[in-house]
Design a protein around this motif. Structure first.
Motif, PDB file in Angstrom:
ATOM      1  N   LEU A  76       0.918  -1.232   0.092  1.00 34.09           N
ATOM      2  CA  LEU A  76      -0.079   0.028   0.029  1.00 34.09           C
ATOM      3  C   LEU A  76       0.774   1.038  -0.233  1.00 34.09           C
ATOM      4  O   LEU A  76       0.481   2.295  -0.636  1.00 34.09           O
ATOM      5  CB  LEU A  76      -1.006  -0.062   1.001  1.00 34.09           C
ATOM      6  CG  LEU A  76      -2.049  -1.226   1.282  1.00 34.09           C
ATOM      7  CD1 LEU A  76      -2.857  -1.194   2.681  1.00 34.09           C
ATOM      8  CD2 LEU A  76      -3.044  -0.559   0.118  1.00 34.09           C
ATOM      9  N   VAL A  77       1.988   1.305   1.135  1.00 37.86           N
ATOM     10  CA  VAL A  77       2.961   2.436   1.064  1.00 37.86           C
ATOM     11  C   VAL A  77       4.245   1.833   0.669  1.00 37.86           C
ATOM     12  O   VAL A  77       4.712   1.210   1.659  1.00 37.86           O
ATOM     13  CB  VAL A  77       2.742   3.252   2.209  1.00 37.86           C
ATOM     14  CG1 VAL A  77       3.567   4.314   2.348  1.00 37.86           C
ATOM     15  CG2 VAL A  77       1.225   3.579   2.508  1.00 37.86           C
ATOM     16  N   VAL A  78       4.723   1.817  -0.376  1.00 30.88           N
ATOM     17  CA  VAL A  78       5.844   1.085  -0.893  1.00 30.88           C
ATOM     18  C   VAL A  78       7.209   1.973  -0.537  1.00 30.88           C
ATOM     19  O   VAL A  78       7.496   3.132  -0.836  1.00 30.88           O
ATOM     20  CB  VAL A  78       5.805   0.912  -2.479  1.00 30.88           C
ATOM     21  CG1 VAL A  78       7.019   0.265  -2.873  1.00 30.88           C
ATOM     22  CG2 VAL A  78       4.565   0.313  -2.802  1.00 30.88           C
ATOM     23  N   PRO A  79       8.106   1.121   0.098  1.00 32.37           N
ATOM     24  CA  PRO A  79       9.341   1.731   0.422  1.00 32.37           C
ATOM     25  C   PRO A  79      10.169   1.334  -0.678  1.00 32.37           C
ATOM     26  O   PRO A  79      11.405   0.684  -0.522  1.00 32.37           O
ATOM     27  CB  PRO A  79       9.854   0.791   1.546  1.00 32.37           C
ATOM     28  CG  PRO A  79       9.173  -0.497   1.531  1.00 32.37           C
ATOM     29  CD  PRO A  79       8.044  -0.326   0.755  1.00 32.37           C
ATOM     30  N   PRO A 117      -6.759  13.672  -4.132  1.00 31.93           N
ATOM     31  CA  PRO A 117      -7.153  14.845  -3.607  1.00 31.93           C
ATOM     32  C   PRO A 117      -7.048  15.062  -2.094  1.00 31.93           C
ATOM     33  O   PRO A 117      -6.834  16.340  -1.843  1.00 31.93           O
ATOM     34  CB  PRO A 117      -8.876  15.026  -4.180  1.00 31.93           C
ATOM     35  CG  PRO A 117      -8.763  14.111  -5.373  1.00 31.93           C
ATOM     36  CD  PRO A 117      -7.714  13.022  -4.932  1.00 31.93           C
ATOM     37  N   LEU A 118      -7.160  14.113  -1.352  1.00 34.04           N
ATOM     38  CA  LEU A 118      -7.065  14.092   0.103  1.00 34.04           C
ATOM     39  C   LEU A 118      -5.471  14.483   0.384  1.00 34.04           C
ATOM     40  O   LEU A 118      -5.380  15.267   1.144  1.00 34.04           O
ATOM     41  CB  LEU A 118      -7.731  12.956   0.792  1.00 34.04           C
ATOM     42  CG  LEU A 118      -9.098  12.565   0.897  1.00 34.04           C
ATOM     43  CD1 LEU A 118      -9.385  11.245   1.550  1.00 34.04           C
ATOM     44  CD2 LEU A 118      -9.517  13.729   1.904  1.00 34.04           C
ATOM     45  N   TRP A 119      -4.921  13.721  -0.379  1.00 32.84           N
ATOM     46  CA  TRP A 119      -3.349  13.876   0.071  1.00 32.84           C
ATOM     47  C   TRP A 119      -2.936  15.218  -0.319  1.00 32.84           C
ATOM     48  O   TRP A 119      -2.262  15.848   0.291  1.00 32.84           O
ATOM     49  CB  TRP A 119      -2.584  12.989  -0.927  1.00 32.84           C
ATOM     50  CG  TRP A 119      -1.013  12.860  -0.679  1.00 32.84           C
ATOM     51  CD1 TRP A 119      -0.380  13.709  -1.493  1.00 32.84           C
ATOM     52  CD2 TRP A 119      -0.235  12.154   0.101  1.00 32.84           C
ATOM     53  NE1 TRP A 119       1.130  13.434  -1.039  1.00 32.84           N
ATOM     54  CE2 TRP A 119       1.130  12.433   0.066  1.00 32.84           C
ATOM     55  CE3 TRP A 119      -0.689  10.988   0.875  1.00 32.84           C
ATOM     56  CZ2 TRP A 119       2.165  12.004   0.566  1.00 32.84           C
ATOM     57  CZ3 TRP A 119       0.397  10.362   1.677  1.00 32.84           C
ATOM     58  CH2 TRP A 119       1.834  10.941   1.500  1.00 32.84           C
ATOM     59  N   ASP A 120      -3.414  15.869  -1.741  1.00 33.34           N
ATOM     60  CA  ASP A 120      -3.138  17.136  -1.867  1.00 33.34           C
ATOM     61  C   ASP A 120      -3.574  18.117  -1.033  1.00 33.34           C
ATOM     62  O   ASP A 120      -2.902  19.184  -0.861  1.00 33.34           O
ATOM     63  CB  ASP A 120      -3.602  17.491  -3.279  1.00 33.34           C
ATOM     64  CG  ASP A 120      -2.873  16.357  -4.394  1.00 33.34           C
ATOM     65  OD1 ASP A 120      -1.668  15.932  -4.237  1.00 33.34           O
ATOM     66  OD2 ASP A 120      -3.489  16.350  -5.462  1.00 33.34           O
ATOM     67  N   ALA A 121      -4.622  17.945  -0.639  1.00 33.59           N
ATOM     68  CA  ALA A 121      -5.276  18.686   0.479  1.00 33.59           C
ATOM     69  C   ALA A 121      -4.584  18.705   2.017  1.00 33.59           C
ATOM     70  O   ALA A 121      -5.020  19.298   2.914  1.00 33.59           O
ATOM     71  CB  ALA A 121      -6.718  18.412   0.684  1.00 33.59           C
ATOM     72  N   GLY A 122      -3.617  18.041   2.055  1.00 35.36           N
ATOM     73  CA  GLY A 122      -2.811  17.340   3.443  1.00 35.36           C
ATOM     74  C   GLY A 122      -3.885  16.592   4.403  1.00 35.36           C
ATOM     75  O   GLY A 122      -3.681  16.952   5.731  1.00 35.36           O
ATOM     76  N   LYS A 123      -4.739  15.993   3.901  1.00 38.32           N
ATOM     77  CA  LYS A 123      -5.740  15.411   4.856  1.00 38.32           C
ATOM     78  C   LYS A 123      -5.453  13.723   4.800  1.00 38.32           C
ATOM     79  O   LYS A 123      -6.573  13.091   5.242  1.00 38.32           O
ATOM     80  CB  LYS A 123      -7.018  15.749   4.360  1.00 38.32           C
ATOM     81  CG  LYS A 123      -7.324  17.292   4.683  1.00 38.32           C
ATOM     82  CD  LYS A 123      -8.891  17.512   4.594  1.00 38.32           C
ATOM     83  CE  LYS A 123      -9.205  19.016   4.849  1.00 38.32           C
ATOM     84  NZ  LYS A 123     -10.689  19.347   4.722  1.00 38.32           N
ATOM     85  N   LEU A 124      -4.322  13.210   4.380  1.00 35.80           N
ATOM     86  CA  LEU A 124      -4.139  12.016   4.070  1.00 35.80           C
ATOM     87  C   LEU A 124      -2.825  11.493   4.703  1.00 35.80           C
ATOM     88  O   LEU A 124      -2.041  12.177   4.389  1.00 35.80           O
ATOM     89  CB  LEU A 124      -4.527  11.272   2.814  1.00 35.80           C
ATOM     90  CG  LEU A 124      -4.128  10.010   2.431  1.00 35.80           C
ATOM     91  CD1 LEU A 124      -5.038   8.888   3.336  1.00 35.80           C
ATOM     92  CD2 LEU A 124      -4.135   9.726   0.905  1.00 35.80           C
ATOM     93  N   ALA A 125      -2.729  10.802   5.666  1.00 36.76           N
ATOM     94  CA  ALA A 125      -1.128  10.409   6.089  1.00 36.76           C
ATOM     95  C   ALA A 125      -0.979   8.975   6.094  1.00 36.76           C
ATOM     96  O   ALA A 125      -2.045   8.015   6.253  1.00 36.76           O
ATOM     97  CB  ALA A 125      -1.178  11.006   7.334  1.00 36.76           C
ATOM     98  N   SER A 126       0.238   8.598   6.201  1.00 39.10           N
ATOM     99  CA  SER A 126       0.349   7.035   6.347  1.00 39.10           C
ATOM    100  C   SER A 126       1.506   7.107   7.442  1.00 39.10           C
ATOM    101  O   SER A 126       2.394   8.052   7.537  1.00 39.10           O
ATOM    102  CB  SER A 126       1.014   6.466   5.433  1.00 39.10           C
ATOM    103  OG  SER A 126       2.289   6.669   5.149  1.00 39.10           O
ATOM    104  N   VAL A 127       1.323   5.985   8.317  1.00 38.14           N
ATOM    105  CA  VAL A 127       2.257   5.712   9.435  1.00 38.14           C
ATOM    106  C   VAL A 127       2.951   4.505   9.465  1.00 38.14           C
ATOM    107  O   VAL A 127       2.242   3.479   9.473  1.00 38.14           O
ATOM    108  CB  VAL A 127       1.628   6.078  10.933  1.00 38.14           C
ATOM    109  CG1 VAL A 127       2.808   6.054  12.052  1.00 38.14           C
ATOM    110  CG2 VAL A 127       1.091   7.318  11.091  1.00 38.14           C
TER     111      VAL A 127
END
Length: 426
Positions: A76-79, A117-127
């Motif tokens: 999902l979040v690729v290193p 769109p959520l990412w660009d708005a600063g409203k999506l994060a991964s930890v």
């Protein structure tokens, strides 16, 4: 290193890979829902001592989305910046040039494009590199541990039950489990909550005229309204909760603002969650389960249950949910997490076996967008795991503190959180 801060999909049945997990496959998770359609279950203490409180609109809403089956966070979040990722997965790694919003270490799976769109708005994060305090490769045991969130305690009380219990005027409506009649462990405990297959099922069974045209509900009231027993008090609490939920049932089943949900259980559940938020009857916590993330084989396939399909479905459902909410999205936070992650090295079946560390996704109100966490270099050995560098409770502690002003110590007893920085106001 420390990291810097449709066409609708169609679901078809597929056999899960893991025998232990077979009973809670994507379809299996909701198998009980059909049998319970038209029923409401008010759960919690054995004795309900009061009727539901008057409806007070929720100032904040938390939606906890459980990706059942141990989702591979490294898909999902690729290193991509860790060379071992490609060495360990020569057949199933996501090409670096296909990734979205790359930084020097991470990039998003290409099927997560609806979330841009959520990412660009600063409203999506991964930890990334989050997980339990110690490895646990059993689906059921890990789910129980994750949702109880109180290691060593003999009390079976979930962290969300503890959260809603911090309100002195708590109501059964504050906690809602969508998807069936059995609540997740996170909602289990002394505080009364509701579980339902959907908005339309939050009714009193048999609330229709009998053969002679007499209203059955009136008969139930005559039977229970004057009953001083524990069951009588529980029934009155149920009546009140169902009545207070009426504004939600009155909301339109048609998504708002042109939102289009993907076909399937997850899209259906998120559409129901949006109706609950629009109804604004004081629901503060909503849980949603999504199965078939147990990718022992065929991880890269487009078919139902494969990572590409699941990632697309997840992204489309979340994007539609926030579109559906419109301005109400400003008070809603979604947290997506899984019971554990997958191994670093691919197996012979083009899949991944049970591992340790994974990724948590946060979206919506209060979220500090971007990539968060602490990364330790991967190891390319048969049993290598993604090392957990942040206990998942540290992430959830920031959520409950930021969105509800709740004491993390009260929600996660005995736990000392580390700073993650994924939520505002911490």
């Amino acid at each position: 290193m420390t990291m810097p801060t449709r066409t609708p999909a169609t679901a078809t049945d597929a056999a899960p890979c893991c025998a232990e997990f077979a009973r809670i496959s994507r379809r299996g998770l909701l198998a009980g829902a059909a049998a319970l359609a038209g029923t409401t279950t008010v759960l919690g203490s054995a004795v309900v001592t009061a009727s539901a409180a008057s409806v007070v609109p929720a100032e904040a809403v938390l939606v906890v989305l459980s990706l059942r089956g141990a989702a591979d966070g490294m898909s999902l979040v690729v290193p991509h910046g860790d060379p071992v990722y490609y060495a360990a997965r020569p057949r199933i790694a996501i090409p670096a040039d296909a990734l979205l919003v790359k930084d020097e270490l991470f990039g998003l799976h290409p099927e997560l494009a609806p979330l841009l769109p959520l990412w660009d708005a600063g409203k999506l994060a991964s930890v990334h590199a989050t997980g339990l305090p110690a490895p646990n490769r059993s689906h059921f045991a890990a789910m129980e541990e994750l949702e109880d969130a109180d290691p060593g305690s003999s009390a079976r009380v979930g962290w969300l039950n503890r959260l809603v219990g911090l309100d002195a005027n708590s109501s059964p409506l504050q906690g809602l489990g969508l998807g069936g009649g059995v609540p997740p462990t996170s909602l289990v405990g002394p505080e009364d909550v509701i579980t339902a297959s959907g908005v339309g099922s939050v009714v009193i069974p048999g609330d229709d005229p009998d053969e002679a045209g007499r209203p059955r509900l009136a008969s139930l009231h005559r039977l229970w309204d004057g009953d001083a027993s524990a069951l009588g008090r529980a029934m009155r609490a149920t009546f009140a909760a169902v009545d207070d939920f009426a504004p939600v049932r009155a909301t339109s089943e048609t998504p708002a603002n042109g939102a289009v949900y993907p076909n399937g259980d997850l899209g259906d559940a998120m559409a129901e969650a949006a109706r609950v938020v629009r109804g604004d009857v004081g629901v503060e916590v909503i849980t949603v389960d999504h199965g078939s993330w147990d990718h022992h084989s065929g991880l890269g396939t487009l078919e139902w249950g494969g990572m590409q399909h699941n990632a697309r479905e997840l992204a489309e459902a979340l994007a539609a949910f926030f579109t559906d909410l419109g301005p109400l999205a400003d008070k809603v936070t979604v947290v997506a997490l899984s019971e554990f992650g997958r191994r670093v090295q691919e197996n012979a079946s083009w899949g991944l076996d049970h591992g340790y560390g994974g990724v948590m996704l946060l979206a919506g109100a209060g979220v500090v967008g971007g990539y968060h966490g602490v990364w330790q270099p991967l190891s390319n050995t048969l049993d290598a795991d993604l090392t957990v560098t942040r206990d998942y409770r540290s992430v959830l502690s920031e959520v409950v503190l930021s969105r509800f002003g709740a004491s993390p110590a009260a929600v996660f007893p005995g736990f000392v959180r580390e700073t993650v920085g994924a939520m505002t106001g911490i």
